[in-house]
Design an enzyme around this catalytic site. Sequence first.
Site, PDB file in Angstrom:
ATOM      1  N   GLY A  26      36.327  43.946  40.861  1.00  0.00           N
ATOM      2  CA  GLY A  26      37.771  43.891  40.820  1.00  0.00           C
ATOM      3  C   GLY A  26      38.310  42.598  40.268  1.00  0.00           C
TER       4      GLY A  26
ATOM      5  CE  LYS B 161      48.441  40.897  33.639  1.00  0.00           C
ATOM      6  NZ  LYS B 161      48.883  42.227  33.126  1.00  0.00           N
ATOM      7  CB  THR B 162      41.450  38.391  35.877  1.00  0.00           C
ATOM      8  OG1 THR B 162      40.982  37.498  34.858  1.00  0.00           O
ATOM      9  CG2 THR B 162      41.702  39.766  35.255  1.00  0.00           C
TER      10      THR B 162
ATOM     11  N   GLY C 154      34.781  28.070  37.294  1.00  0.00           N
ATOM     12  CA  GLY C 154      34.713  29.151  38.280  1.00  0.00           C
ATOM     13  C   GLY C 154      35.947  29.157  39.146  1.00  0.00           C
TER      14      GLY C 154
ATOM     15  N   GLY D  40      33.774  42.661  47.626  1.00  0.00           N
ATOM     16  CA  GLY D  40      32.533  42.265  48.272  1.00  0.00           C
ATOM     17  C   GLY D  40      32.680  41.019  49.123  1.00  0.00           C
ATOM     18  CG  PHE D  41      35.699  39.532  49.742  1.00  0.00           C
ATOM     19  CD1 PHE D  41      36.501  38.990  48.759  1.00  0.00           C
ATOM     20  CD2 PHE D  41      36.019  40.793  50.229  1.00  0.00           C
ATOM     21  CE1 PHE D  41      37.600  39.678  48.269  1.00  0.00           C
ATOM     22  CE2 PHE D  41      37.113  41.488  49.751  1.00  0.00           C
ATOM     23  CZ  PHE D  41      37.913  40.924  48.762  1.00  0.00           C
TER      24      PHE D  41
ATOM     25  NE  ARG E 214      39.722  26.395  27.436  1.00  0.00           N
ATOM     26  CZ  ARG E 214      39.092  26.103  26.277  1.00  0.00           C
ATOM     27  NH1 ARG E 214      38.378  27.027  25.670  1.00  0.00           N
ATOM     28  NH2 ARG E 214      39.179  24.917  25.755  1.00  0.00           N
TER      29      ARG E 214
ATOM     30  CD  GLU F 125      32.342  31.742  46.218  1.00  0.00           C
ATOM     31  OE1 GLU F 125      31.831  31.940  47.326  1.00  0.00           O
ATOM     32  OE2 GLU F 125      31.681  31.422  45.220  1.00  0.00           O
TER      33      GLU F 125
END
Length: 757
Positions: free
Chosen positions: A481, A651-652, A719, A253-254, A646, A722
């Site tokens: 994703g 991996k993601t 987060g 989406g971005f 944290r 971005e």
Amino acid sequence: MTTKYAETEQQTGAKYVGRPVDRLDGRAKTTGEARFAAEHRYPGLAHAALVHATIARGRITGVDTEAARAVPGVIEVLTHENAPAMKPAPAVSLLNLSSLASGTSVNYLATDEVHWNGQPVAVTVAETPEAARHAASLVRLTYEELPAAVDFAAEEPNAAPQKGNALQPGGAAKGDAEAALAAAPVSVDLRFTTPPYHHNAIEPHATTAVWDGDRLTVHEGTQSIAWLRKHLALRFGVPEQGIRVLAPFVGGGFGGKGSVWAGTLLTVLAARATARPVRLALTREGVYHTVGGRTPSTQRVALGADADGRMSALIHTSVARTGRIGGNPEQITSASGHLYDARNILLRQSLVQLDLLANTAMRAPGESIGTFALESAVDELACELGIDPIELRMRNEPARNPLDGKRFAHRMLRETYAVGAERFGWRERDPRPGSMRDGRWLVGMGVATAYHPSWQMPADVTVRLGADGGLVVRCAMQEMGMGAATAQAQIAADEMGVPLESVRVEYGDSELPTAPGAGGSMQTASVAASLVEATRKLKQSVHALARRSPASPLRGLRPADLEARDGGLYQGGRGETYAEILTRAGRGHLEASAGTGMIRFLAKTLRDRRRWVKAACGAQFCEVRVDRDTGEVRVSRWLGVFDVGRVINAKTAAGQLRGGIVMGIGMALSEETLIDHRTGRIVNPSLAEYHVPVHADIPRIDVHYLDEPDPTMPLGLIGVGEVSITGAAAAVANAVRHATGRRILDLPITLDKLLPD
């Protein structure tokens, strides 16, 4: 890294949080099992295609659909002359955040007005997508053209100051920055430009809409299920409870799928008009013409400093654009109010309205292009002073927020630079421009600071514990994703002390408890806050149930003394499993819910904003090679070191950080939406002509994060989605400056800007 996980488990009791867990939906996506918005079948499914206006501004004076209707298989051709009416888009209001979902203010097919070149002005519906597209090509329209403003550079002098609000201030000031700049012993005063950019998600926008009376089912690749549902209810005059939005899989989406655009609305309209299920899958060109992208910008960054590099003045002003029919201002100067301890600061943002499609959020809106200008200017100041770029930044690193003195909730920027410099080999850099060579290649090394604010929104979560020990987490969050469901499963498994494989996460369905949109790097923290609270309530309910039985070893134990582990509640060796407790009580399941109401959310947000500045930050290190004869630029090495609090999934998170850097490299070197300044038409609306980076353009990207929790955020996470695009374009530009001695002020950095004079 194994040691790091062991340390985390020992310190926090986390067994799954922090580990590199595979995405729960990975197999479905890689095997084709996952079905996206354009892959759902219904009996009698029809297909739609759009007809786009070919003028920038004016009125439709004639419509000829005869040839289109003659195409075999055509069911209907909808224009402003025969389309059912939709209600107009709501006025934007912070009291109704879903009003922000309006991509534009245009009431499609309810007016003969044209507001931009590419506006959908007709819809064809047919039995096959081929017939619909062919019919669309045969619709003939005539226009009365009106004068249009479509050239951003030409209209820049007409820009007006941006009006600020509680979420997006239009500017800020401390002291007299212009006077301090004039008096500074050393200064730089630079003008930067960035072009328009467009999202290019792997899944183009698509909608499948099915009406059953006044009930509506919509399959949509959306970043905000809740806002889309509210918006459709308003536009089509039906109860919100009668609409179901399904988005279990979204192919990227971005920011481009955060608003409601013409394709979605016209698919739903066509389904209602034809009484058939209808699917519209936009072509790549159709996405460019109907979905907004990032605004272009011009920016001035002026810095004044003492001879030792202490900043006395920081000025950052910008001009961006919106459409006359909508668009969101970008916080271009946002990072400049937080990154450097300048004694005098002036931030100002201005806007110009054009007769173009409304712009919209794109990964780190504002900060991504704003940090290009700011961090390039800081690098140029370092060159003027003869001070190492990292050292200059550290000399100006503030202890508190420079504008208002607020405390930083969490800030470890010094540490990211220290770690990065060591890992990247910054000491090997010869500071003289053009001094490092590898054969015909000029080698340059550049750095830049990454920065993105931390956000949190209300979220509702329900957790159900079964008698078999299985756990179900339910929340209508979006999965694009990034591994959102996987991260929440890891959190739930740790909070309840159950195996990860016993956790199932239900998401992507408006029938589930409401979640915020996936934007602003806030979804994980927002949902995690409510998930932790729901699991706390659930454990209390389990304990209360156990205490009712004289046979329970939990009788006499306080809930605060119990540890959730091994699929149950324990104190030392005393305790029992959830399955034993529920089975003995004859209960099939227990359930608990948690959420943050809007009033509580607003009160907490205002309270936190008075006390803290919350943000993720980092250090971007880039090495480039520039061909001395052709000006070709190749990024040869990259390291990003980030303070993102944290990390839930190693991996993601690494994938998210790398993805942002890749987009930043694209911003720097190749991406640019080209607009014909005579007609307002986008002239490169495809991946053949809009050049996103490919594998051959990208080296191995090394990412590292400190994994230090922010004590003011849920589970300490900040987060990651971005922050890694911010500073990336500047790191490339700074490396090019070091390699060639040329300061490139206008993105993208193309061959013509580096060819020898």
